[in-house]
Design a protein around this motif. Sequence first.
Motif, mmCIF file in Angstrom:
data_model
loop_
_atom_site.group_PDB
_atom_site.id
_atom_site.type_symbol
_atom_site.label_atom_id
_atom_site.label_comp_id
_atom_site.label_asym_id
_atom_site.label_seq_id
_atom_site.Cartn_x
_atom_site.Cartn_y
_atom_site.Cartn_z
ATOM 1 N N SER A 1 3.494 -11.796 -15.133
ATOM 2 C CA SER A 1 2.753 -11.923 -16.388
ATOM 3 C C SER A 1 2.731 -13.375 -16.853
ATOM 4 C CB SER A 1 3.387 -11.032 -17.457
ATOM 5 O OG SER A 1 4.743 -11.377 -17.646
ATOM 6 N N CYS A 2 1.801 -13.652 -17.759
ATOM 7 C CA CYS A 2 1.668 -14.971 -18.367
ATOM 8 C C CYS A 2 1.500 -16.054 -17.309
ATOM 9 C CB CYS A 2 2.865 -15.276 -19.276
ATOM 10 S SG CYS A 2 3.126 -14.088 -20.593
ATOM 11 N N ASN A 3 0.607 -15.825 -16.357
ATOM 12 C CA ASN A 3 0.277 -16.808 -15.339
ATOM 13 C C ASN A 3 -1.226 -17.039 -15.345
ATOM 14 O OD1 ASN A 3 2.638 -17.781 -13.574
ATOM 15 N ND2 ASN A 3 3.081 -15.590 -13.773
ATOM 16 N N GLU A 4 -1.746 -17.515 -14.215
ATOM 17 C CA GLU A 4 -3.170 -17.838 -14.130
ATOM 18 C C GLU A 4 -3.807 -17.167 -12.923
ATOM 19 O OE1 GLU A 4 -3.336 -22.073 -14.074
ATOM 20 O OE2 GLU A 4 -2.327 -22.301 -16.016
ATOM 21 N N LEU A 5 -3.409 -15.953 -12.644
ATOM 22 C CA LEU A 5 -3.954 -15.215 -11.509
ATOM 23 C C LEU A 5 -5.429 -14.916 -11.723
ATOM 24 C CD1 LEU A 5 -1.081 -12.628 -10.894
ATOM 25 C CD2 LEU A 5 -1.555 -14.693 -9.579
ATOM 26 N N THR A 6 -6.173 -14.981 -10.650
ATOM 27 C CA THR A 6 -7.599 -14.655 -10.700
ATOM 28 C C THR A 6 -7.946 -13.456 -9.825
ATOM 29 O OG1 THR A 6 -8.015 -16.276 -8.949
ATOM 30 C CG2 THR A 6 -8.253 -17.020 -11.231
ATOM 31 N N GLU A 7 -7.212 -13.272 -8.729
ATOM 32 C CA GLU A 7 -7.465 -12.141 -7.853
ATOM 33 C C GLU A 7 -6.184 -11.799 -7.102
ATOM 34 O OE1 GLU A 7 -10.390 -13.048 -4.992
ATOM 35 O OE2 GLU A 7 -9.392 -14.853 -4.242
ATOM 36 N N ILE A 8 -6.196 -10.637 -6.479
ATOM 37 C CA ILE A 8 -5.033 -10.166 -5.745
ATOM 38 C C ILE A 8 -5.461 -9.782 -4.336
ATOM 39 C CG2 ILE A 8 -3.205 -8.426 -5.655
ATOM 40 C CD1 ILE A 8 -3.323 -8.177 -8.611
ATOM 41 N N GLN A 9 -4.801 -10.353 -3.347
ATOM 42 C CA GLN A 9 -5.019 -9.974 -1.955
ATOM 43 C C GLN A 9 -3.964 -8.936 -1.596
ATOM 44 O OE1 GLN A 9 -7.512 -10.993 -0.113
ATOM 45 N NE2 GLN A 9 -8.319 -12.492 -1.581
ATOM 46 N N LEU A 10 -4.423 -7.736 -1.256
ATOM 47 C CA LEU A 10 -3.500 -6.637 -1.021
ATOM 48 C C LEU A 10 -3.526 -6.194 0.429
ATOM 49 C CD1 LEU A 10 -4.194 -4.409 -4.160
ATOM 50 C CD2 LEU A 10 -2.321 -5.991 -3.797
ATOM 51 N N PRO A 11 -2.392 -5.704 0.928
ATOM 52 C CA PRO A 11 -2.389 -5.071 2.251
ATOM 53 C C PRO A 11 -3.078 -3.712 2.184
ATOM 54 C CG PRO A 11 -0.240 -4.862 1.229
ATOM 55 C CD PRO A 11 -1.063 -5.730 0.323
ATOM 56 N N ASP A 12 -3.202 -3.081 3.336
ATOM 57 C CA ASP A 12 -3.879 -1.779 3.372
ATOM 58 C C ASP A 12 -3.096 -0.702 2.632
ATOM 59 O OD1 ASP A 12 -5.905 -2.930 4.833
ATOM 60 O OD2 ASP A 12 -4.996 -2.417 6.773
ATOM 61 N N SER A 13 -1.800 -0.856 2.574
ATOM 62 C CA SER A 13 -0.978 0.125 1.875
ATOM 63 C C SER A 13 0.161 -0.592 1.173
ATOM 64 C CB SER A 13 -0.437 1.178 2.846
ATOM 65 O OG SER A 13 0.406 0.567 3.815
ATOM 66 N N LEU A 14 0.655 0.032 0.116
ATOM 67 C CA LEU A 14 1.744 -0.545 -0.667
ATOM 68 C C LEU A 14 3.036 0.218 -0.389
ATOM 69 C CD1 LEU A 14 0.014 -1.079 -4.126
ATOM 70 C CD2 LEU A 14 0.288 -2.705 -2.273
ATOM 71 N N PRO A 15 4.167 -0.450 -0.522
ATOM 72 C CA PRO A 15 5.440 0.256 -0.313
ATOM 73 C C PRO A 15 5.651 1.331 -1.372
ATOM 74 C CG PRO A 15 5.822 -1.943 -1.202
ATOM 75 C CD PRO A 15 4.373 -1.879 -0.838
ATOM 76 N N ALA A 16 6.192 2.443 -0.942
ATOM 77 C CA ALA A 16 6.420 3.550 -1.869
ATOM 78 C C ALA A 16 7.505 3.234 -2.888
ATOM 79 C CB ALA A 16 6.798 4.806 -1.081
ATOM 80 N N THR A 17 8.264 2.189 -2.638
ATOM 81 C CA THR A 17 9.360 1.844 -3.545
ATOM 82 C C THR A 17 8.889 1.120 -4.804
ATOM 83 O OG1 THR A 17 9.717 -0.211 -2.312
ATOM 84 C CG2 THR A 17 11.026 1.718 -1.670
ATOM 85 N N LEU A 18 7.662 0.572 -4.810
ATOM 86 C CA LEU A 18 7.191 -0.220 -5.948
ATOM 87 C C LEU A 18 7.062 0.666 -7.182
ATOM 88 C CD1 LEU A 18 6.234 -2.981 -6.915
ATOM 89 C CD2 LEU A 18 3.911 -2.335 -6.250
ATOM 90 N N GLN A 19 7.815 0.317 -8.232
ATOM 91 C CA GLN A 19 7.854 1.122 -9.449
ATOM 92 C C GLN A 19 7.226 0.436 -10.653
ATOM 93 O OE1 GLN A 19 11.945 2.168 -10.113
ATOM 94 N NE2 GLN A 19 12.167 3.197 -8.148
ATOM 95 N N GLU A 20 7.230 -0.888 -10.689
ATOM 96 C CA GLU A 20 6.715 -1.588 -11.864
ATOM 97 C C GLU A 20 6.005 -2.859 -11.434
ATOM 98 O OE1 GLU A 20 8.241 -3.607 -16.063
ATOM 99 O OE2 GLU A 20 9.499 -2.140 -15.019
#
Length: 1266
Positions: A664-683
């Motif tokens: 948060s509170c950064n200057e992100l413009t876009e997100i490059q994502l893999p085909d799948s996300l880890p199931a452990t990601l909670q927040e």
Amino acid sequence: LIHRNCPPLMLMLHCMCSLLFCGGRCLTTSPFPLSFRRLDPSERPLQILYDYLAAMGYADPVRVQHEAANSDLSCLIRFYKHPVNADQQERTLLKGVFSVRKGKTQLHKWAERQVILCGTCLIVASVKDSLTGKMHILPLVGGKVEEVKRRQHCLMFSSAGSQAQTYFVNFDTLADFQRWHRQASKVVSQTVSMVDLSCYSLEAVPEYLFYSQDITHLNLRHNFMSLQGPGGLLNLPRFSQLKSLNLSHNRLGVFPECVCEILTLTELNLSCNNLHTVPVQIGNLQSLQTLSLDGNHLSSLPEELGGLSQLNCLGLSFNNFSHIPAVLERLSAVDKLAMAGNRVESLELCTLARMSHLKNIDLRLNGLRWVKSESLEAVSQVTQLDLRDNCLDSLDLSSICNLETLQCQRNQLGTLTLSGFTLRMLHASSNRESNRASALNIYPVPNQLTHMELSQNLLEYLPDWVCDCRKIEMLDVTHNLLSELPSRCFLSLRKLLAGNNRLQRVPDLLDHVPLEALDLQHNKLTELPESLFYKALNLKYLNVSANTLESIPPSSQSEESLSTLQELYLTGNSLNENCGALLVGHQNLRVLHIAYNQLLSFPASKLSKLELLEELNLSGNKLKTIPSTVSSCKRLHTLIAHSNHINVFPEILSLPEIKLVDLSCNELTEIQLPDSLPATLQELDLTGNSSLMLEHKTLNLFSHITTLKLDQKSTTTAGDSLSASTPWNHGYSEMSGQRNKLCVSVLTVDRFGDGVEACYGIFDGDRNEEVPRLLQCTMGDVLCEELQHSSIDSVYMCNTFLTSHRKLGMAGQKLGASALLCYIHHEPSDPGGHLSLTVANVGTCQAVLCRDGRPVALSKVYSLENCTEEMERVKVSKAIITEDNKVSGVTCCSRLLGCSYLSPWVLPKPWVHTEPLCSQDEFLILGNRALFERVSYQEAVCTVQAVRDPRAAAKKLCSLAQSYGCKDNIGAVVVSLHIGEDSCTCEPPVSTAEPRGPPPAPVPVSVTPGPADPATLSSSSGGVSEFNSETSASEVGSEAGSTASDEHQSSGPTSRPERRCSLHPATTLCGIMVPGSGGAGTHPGLFQRQPSCATFSSNQSDNGLDSDDEAPLEGVISNGSKLEVEVDIHCCAFQLREITDLKKSPSTSSLFGKKLSNGSVVAPEDSHNLIEVALEAPKKKSGYFTAPAQQDPEDQLIVPPSLEQEVREQLRGQSPLVSGPSAPSTAPILKDPVWDHPHPPAFASSLVPGPGPAPILQQEVYDTAL
């Protein structure tokens, strides 16, 4: 108690009387836990209820009567006609007529017999349906109970031993079979003959229990045992083998002399029974070894007690003894004096010398003022002495020559003198005195000392003898005035805590020191010893946060490093990117906090070598990117990098164990994502990235994330201008730390009520999340209701807390929470005058106001350690305070919302304080216990002053607390205040220099569906039944957010119109906005407050849209299970035709009573299919969420400045548009506190023809959810 203007009371009185005179049946009362007692003939139910409510905190008799008639009160206290229900009888015994066969052979036939399971035995009658004949007793302890396979619903009961007997019992139903099997299995599994009948509300033991003559242990704690009756206390001597009897918490009032006839007793517990004397018959119990008399009103003991030669444990804590009883001199087997919580103000050491058998002395919480040693006689037998929480100003214990452990925390000691011959552990923290320095004298040198705690004193130097202690392993000298540490003190230390001192340097270490943990935070260090890491090879924990370090020492002298460092905290220094190369040698590093330094980058090649890293905090630096080599840290589960300049999303979503990512509170413009996300990601927190654009493919990948925090790019609306009129904006942050759940919730409402008002709160449930979420949902509504009944701050705030306590219902019986509520308002006597801040709190949540750069404490900490008057109140009410200073071992707080079973020791009545606000007030900080335990008031104020955004400031406070060593849940709310002279909310008279604060960030809102009925979420002042357990556990979560109704730049003229307020309203033109005076109008009494987020269910939404709509709604982020948008909810300012039936509620987003939660991110639920936010939806006034109409662009009328005067003249000639309530005045265009561009003026053209000569301005009332 009768009041003629209180009809509900008369109804209750009628019900009470009908219960009192219903055929002579008894009336019972039940405060929680579910315990029942028979009312005495002299007791009056209404008076009991009145006393109970008055003890809670209600002061007005009329209000007490209204509360007494409330059905929600049944969760706190009830009245019954019948003493015990059937279910309670089944808990003590089971009986019935069943088919029974004796023995394993077929010689005996099946016969119908009365069968009873009570205590430790199975009882079988010899005659059917009669107990007059011979009774067959089968002891079950150590025996067997087995299911008979060849016969349905049949059990085999066998006793233990060589002469074992067997009975087969065939039950009629499966329910009976299972009930008997379950109960009998508990009995046979016991190794001793013990019967536990505690908390059964018994007045007598079951008569069948006396058949169990093998009982040796009987627990009758928390009942209402009486002396008389077949099962009364007078019959207890019938148990011929009874060794242990527990009768604590039975309200006996008198010592039962009959127990002195049970000569086999070795243990007797009569604690908390309001006993005043002990009878002389106590001398009959010659086998007694343990006697517990704690929590009574004893002031003396009989001489006959001294004849109990086998007594080795005597509990006298929390009584009324003013001196140590002389009879203890004869009890030679007693080795511990347990007299905590009495009234012993003076201790004569010569008295202890005469009691040569006492080795352990517990005199904490006695109000002890003097410890005298009038003779030179040595006290050689005492090895452990506990003098915590007394009033000692000096202490000389040099005559106790064999003392091994001393605890004297929380006194006012100026000097402490001890004998060091056998001293092993010394705890002497929190002994500050403002006018003198603490001095510690120990002679001879304590060579056996291993543990010494001297924190929070006024030590300016360490005594010389400390360096000569050869076995000392742990030294805590935090929060003192030390300016240096001797190098020799590191020779044997394994743990050194020296934070919050005045150290300017750390001495060079000698070779091979055993140091494992070193805490030097909050000092004045500019450098660390060059040899720190390769001379302290066992060092695993290092915290040097909040210093002025510019570099860190190398990990070794060569390329090969032997460092075992696992946790490194470097937050709040002046480190740059060069320190990255020096971290490589710590290859065992698991936790790295390097937040709020001067890092411009982090070397990619260096980060890849920290393969064991699990937690990384890089917040508050100047990073533009996080190296891609972070993907090498396969064990990383937490990445916190908020408040940087990061514009590229790091490659962390491929990590197999990642759980939390905060960018948060950064200057992100876009997100490059893999085909799948880890199931452990909670927040995942992406708030405060104003340029971030997310595609639907990205949102679909985020569908499984429990907590997703996003901003929504909003457009300027009339609601924005309306909200901008508030002279404050807020930000908040909540972090779970190392806990697996978040038990902190916040309430943030910038527009509360009809005028310029606000409401903020924070709730900390310690280890439960249910109560904080319930308070978050209900407390704003309750405050709004209480304001309708009283304008006195102490009254409406107190009643708000007490009513919220009641509304917790069943959840508030065992669970509780600290609560803090802040209400900003005008004084009722002067609605146009100064603003005031009213604060109320219970527990340990705190509020601090920054006034002219200095902290002003507004709350009171209600913990036993911090509040002496509360400690005394709890002691007087005879609560047992355990050694960790907790009431009954449950909570350290003496006032909480909830935990009603601890009444009257723990109360919900709050501390209330009102502080007038002025132009010197800069901001307000709300925090829970974990925050202010680590961050002082002054540091919190300085931290917020240095950060321009309230949300970023709140996040920084939480990050600092974590870096300072906090592992618990942390919550912080920062409210930026812009109060002008005379509390005017116009543009405050400040200098023309650039403002300190940035534009407020958007409010992230999470919307989670739920299967609850709409009524469950609707605004209501009724019972807590509106919040069922499912709803309360899932509706409200947590996040960091900031109000931002005036954040976005807009096209239009570049002039800066004057910011207006409720004291100086803008010029209005029949509800039409014109340049220079345009804004959303407000109707007096129309809307009370706008919550900052919404929670509603898709299956209750009726907006005419289908889940298969091709075009997604703009600004709506739906992930299939959860939706989160940034939203400001305002009431569109049109004119009302009827407002009398519309309910005002601070938890509604519309005027149709629809419930919205305030605060945080909520966990998603699987039932969510579609959530529609209304701005794009067709207008509809039905369904759970009432959607506002989308105005057609052709209906927007912009008046050029050149035609403004002509329009004014034409409209001035028209007749009034609407009868009834006057047309609302339009708020002016508001000047943003930082940005220069005003919001564009616009006309809301909604003139429609109507009857009569004049056109009528149709009034529409909607939610505006962006």
